[in-house]
Design a protein around this motif. Sequence first.
Motif, PDB file in Angstrom:
ATOM      1  N   VAL A  51    -117.387 -24.359  -9.793  1.00 51.18           N
ATOM      2  CA  VAL A  51    -117.054 -24.003  -8.492  1.00 51.18           C
ATOM      3  C   VAL A  51    -118.103 -23.875  -7.419  1.00 51.18           C
ATOM      4  N   ASN A  52    -119.201 -23.019  -7.901  1.00 47.80           N
ATOM      5  CA  ASN A  52    -120.322 -22.826  -7.052  1.00 47.80           C
ATOM      6  C   ASN A  52    -121.410 -22.974  -8.205  1.00 47.80           C
ATOM      7  N   THR A  53    -122.358 -23.868  -7.611  1.00 50.34           N
ATOM      8  CA  THR A  53    -123.427 -24.153  -8.397  1.00 50.34           C
ATOM      9  C   THR A  53    -124.337 -23.329  -9.066  1.00 50.34           C
ATOM     10  N   TYR A  54    -124.287 -22.358  -8.072  1.00 49.80           N
ATOM     11  CA  TYR A  54    -125.089 -20.978  -8.715  1.00 49.80           C
ATOM     12  C   TYR A  54    -124.895 -20.351  -9.751  1.00 49.80           C
ATOM     13  N   TYR A  55    -123.614 -20.644  -9.970  1.00 50.61           N
ATOM     14  CA  TYR A  55    -123.071 -19.838 -11.392  1.00 50.61           C
ATOM     15  C   TYR A  55    -123.996 -20.470 -12.353  1.00 50.61           C
ATOM     16  N   TYR A  56    -124.175 -21.551 -12.335  1.00 51.97           N
ATOM     17  CA  TYR A  56    -124.942 -22.438 -13.627  1.00 51.97           C
ATOM     18  C   TYR A  56    -126.148 -21.540 -13.621  1.00 51.97           C
ATOM     19  N   SER A  57    -126.911 -21.654 -12.466  1.00 54.71           N
ATOM     20  CA  SER A  57    -128.044 -20.925 -12.721  1.00 54.71           C
ATOM     21  C   SER A  57    -128.152 -19.602 -13.086  1.00 54.71           C
ATOM     22  N   ILE A  58    -127.011 -18.642 -12.649  1.00 57.69           N
ATOM     23  CA  ILE A  58    -126.801 -17.494 -13.228  1.00 57.69           C
ATOM     24  C   ILE A  58    -126.724 -17.026 -14.667  1.00 57.69           C
ATOM     25  N   LEU A  59    -125.822 -18.287 -14.933  1.00 57.06           N
ATOM     26  CA  LEU A  59    -125.356 -18.078 -16.688  1.00 57.06           C
ATOM     27  C   LEU A  59    -126.263 -18.584 -17.535  1.00 57.06           C
TER      28      LEU A  59
ATOM     29  N   LEU B 190    -104.714 -22.005 -46.082  1.00 58.85           N
ATOM     30  CA  LEU B 190    -105.110 -21.568 -44.918  1.00 58.85           C
ATOM     31  C   LEU B 190    -104.686 -22.894 -43.832  1.00 58.85           C
ATOM     32  N   ASP B 191    -104.095 -22.819 -43.022  1.00 63.28           N
ATOM     33  CA  ASP B 191    -103.798 -23.477 -42.012  1.00 63.28           C
ATOM     34  C   ASP B 191    -104.461 -23.593 -40.393  1.00 63.28           C
ATOM     35  N   PRO B 192    -105.455 -23.826 -40.548  1.00 65.55           N
ATOM     36  CA  PRO B 192    -106.149 -22.936 -39.380  1.00 65.55           C
ATOM     37  C   PRO B 192    -105.926 -23.915 -38.080  1.00 65.55           C
ATOM     38  N   ILE B 193    -106.078 -23.372 -36.844  1.00 65.58           N
ATOM     39  CA  ILE B 193    -105.858 -24.357 -35.752  1.00 65.58           C
ATOM     40  C   ILE B 193    -107.418 -23.886 -35.023  1.00 65.58           C
ATOM     41  N   LYS B 194    -107.978 -25.220 -34.389  1.00 67.59           N
ATOM     42  CA  LYS B 194    -109.296 -25.337 -34.202  1.00 67.59           C
ATOM     43  C   LYS B 194    -109.395 -24.361 -32.775  1.00 67.59           C
ATOM     44  N   THR B 195    -110.166 -23.466 -32.699  1.00 64.40           N
ATOM     45  CA  THR B 195    -110.260 -22.834 -31.235  1.00 64.40           C
ATOM     46  C   THR B 195    -111.519 -22.813 -30.791  1.00 64.40           C
ATOM     47  N   ASN B 196    -112.585 -23.383 -31.568  1.00 61.67           N
ATOM     48  CA  ASN B 196    -113.711 -23.510 -30.950  1.00 61.67           C
ATOM     49  C   ASN B 196    -113.866 -24.331 -29.736  1.00 61.67           C
ATOM     50  N   TRP B 197    -114.505 -23.788 -28.691  1.00 62.76           N
ATOM     51  CA  TRP B 197    -114.746 -24.444 -27.349  1.00 62.76           C
ATOM     52  C   TRP B 197    -116.047 -24.952 -27.236  1.00 62.76           C
ATOM     53  N   ASN B 198    -116.178 -26.454 -27.581  1.00 60.37           N
ATOM     54  CA  ASN B 198    -117.660 -27.194 -27.619  1.00 60.37           C
ATOM     55  C   ASN B 198    -117.684 -27.844 -26.588  1.00 60.37           C
ATOM     56  N   LYS B 199    -118.444 -27.501 -25.476  1.00 61.10           N
ATOM     57  CA  LYS B 199    -118.529 -28.459 -24.395  1.00 61.10           C
ATOM     58  C   LYS B 199    -119.977 -28.139 -23.622  1.00 61.10           C
ATOM     59  N   GLU B 200    -120.511 -29.189 -23.247  1.00 62.07           N
ATOM     60  CA  GLU B 200    -121.636 -29.221 -22.581  1.00 62.07           C
ATOM     61  C   GLU B 200    -121.614 -28.951 -20.825  1.00 62.07           C
ATOM     62  N   PHE B 201    -122.196 -28.397 -20.195  1.00 65.50           N
ATOM     63  CA  PHE B 201    -122.271 -27.961 -18.779  1.00 65.50           C
ATOM     64  C   PHE B 201    -123.497 -28.603 -17.985  1.00 65.50           C
ATOM     65  N   LEU B 202    -123.147 -28.844 -16.746  1.00 61.47           N
ATOM     66  CA  LEU B 202    -124.064 -29.379 -15.634  1.00 61.47           C
ATOM     67  C   LEU B 202    -123.670 -28.450 -14.397  1.00 61.47           C
TER      68      LEU B 202
ATOM     69  N   MET C 213    -123.733 -19.219 -25.999  1.00 59.51           N
ATOM     70  CA  MET C 213    -124.156 -20.079 -24.868  1.00 59.51           C
ATOM     71  C   MET C 213    -125.605 -20.574 -25.450  1.00 59.51           C
ATOM     72  N   LYS C 214    -125.783 -21.355 -25.636  1.00 61.28           N
ATOM     73  CA  LYS C 214    -127.153 -22.146 -26.209  1.00 61.28           C
ATOM     74  C   LYS C 214    -127.597 -23.286 -25.168  1.00 61.28           C
ATOM     75  N   GLU C 215    -128.750 -22.990 -24.437  1.00 60.84           N
ATOM     76  CA  GLU C 215    -129.072 -23.963 -23.207  1.00 60.84           C
ATOM     77  C   GLU C 215    -128.113 -24.082 -22.304  1.00 60.84           C
ATOM     78  N   ASN C 216    -127.394 -25.354 -22.166  1.00 56.04           N
ATOM     79  CA  ASN C 216    -126.214 -25.536 -21.191  1.00 56.04           C
ATOM     80  C   ASN C 216    -125.028 -25.809 -22.205  1.00 56.04           C
ATOM     81  N   VAL C 217    -125.078 -25.501 -23.378  1.00 56.58           N
ATOM     82  CA  VAL C 217    -124.120 -25.888 -24.250  1.00 56.58           C
ATOM     83  C   VAL C 217    -122.993 -24.488 -24.566  1.00 56.58           C
TER      84      VAL C 217
ATOM     85  N   ILE D  81    -114.870 -19.560 -13.831  1.00 57.40           N
ATOM     86  CA  ILE D  81    -115.449 -20.160 -12.609  1.00 57.40           C
ATOM     87  C   ILE D  81    -115.593 -21.846 -12.688  1.00 57.40           C
ATOM     88  N   LEU D  82    -115.016 -22.430 -13.651  1.00 49.00           N
ATOM     89  CA  LEU D  82    -115.271 -23.926 -13.690  1.00 49.00           C
ATOM     90  C   LEU D  82    -114.406 -24.546 -12.677  1.00 49.00           C
TER      91      LEU D  82
END
Length: 200
Positions: A105-113, A88-100, A141-145, A16-17
């Motif tokens: 695609v619809n700003t209401y998704y932000y409010s719902i989430l 161990l030869d890990p590949i980083k899969t942590n998805w670390n992002k901040e959202f507004l 999901m912590k606050e908007n991150v 939904i991004l």
Amino acid sequence: MSAKGRSLSIEDIKGILDFEYWKPEDDDTYIDSKSFDVNRVYPYMYYFEEYSSVDGERRERGNGLAKSEQDKLYPLESYNNYEASISLDPIKTNWNKEFLHKNFVNTYYYSILFKDIESQWLASRSVDFNDDSVLFGMQIMKENVISQYTLCSSDVTESLPEAKGFPVRPMVEIDLSKVNIDTKSNSGISKDDAFTLEAK
């Protein structure tokens, strides 16, 4: 009407991004990797995941469990830690992002989430690392991150945070070919003004 209940996952968020904000081909996970010939402890589940690498044996995409996939309940021994013999030869899969609001695609998704929930688990595993150890955990999901909450470290002496009782966001998948959605009577932007679904 057929429906399936499950927990919210990282793939749900990505779906939904706004593509101006995030494009699948520009995903910055699955790129960084590092080799550890010390601090080689890993959780049982890691061995079965896509992109895992234990003693030089790497599972490529499609040849293991995806981040939000679990094919069965694993046995009691899965609660034990295992140790690689060589590396161990890990590949980083942590998805670390901040959202507004504008990132969706619809700003209401932000409010719902993000509204009214301080922290919640996502049903998606992740891997990260620092200079000394590999970090295995779950996406939260912590606050908007969205980031990783580490549950296990390849350095067993490293102090980890206490387990948290974060809430889980449930969702229901509905086969839309079997329902009629009334989008005219209500706006669908809140639970008090929700769309009406009726079985065909």
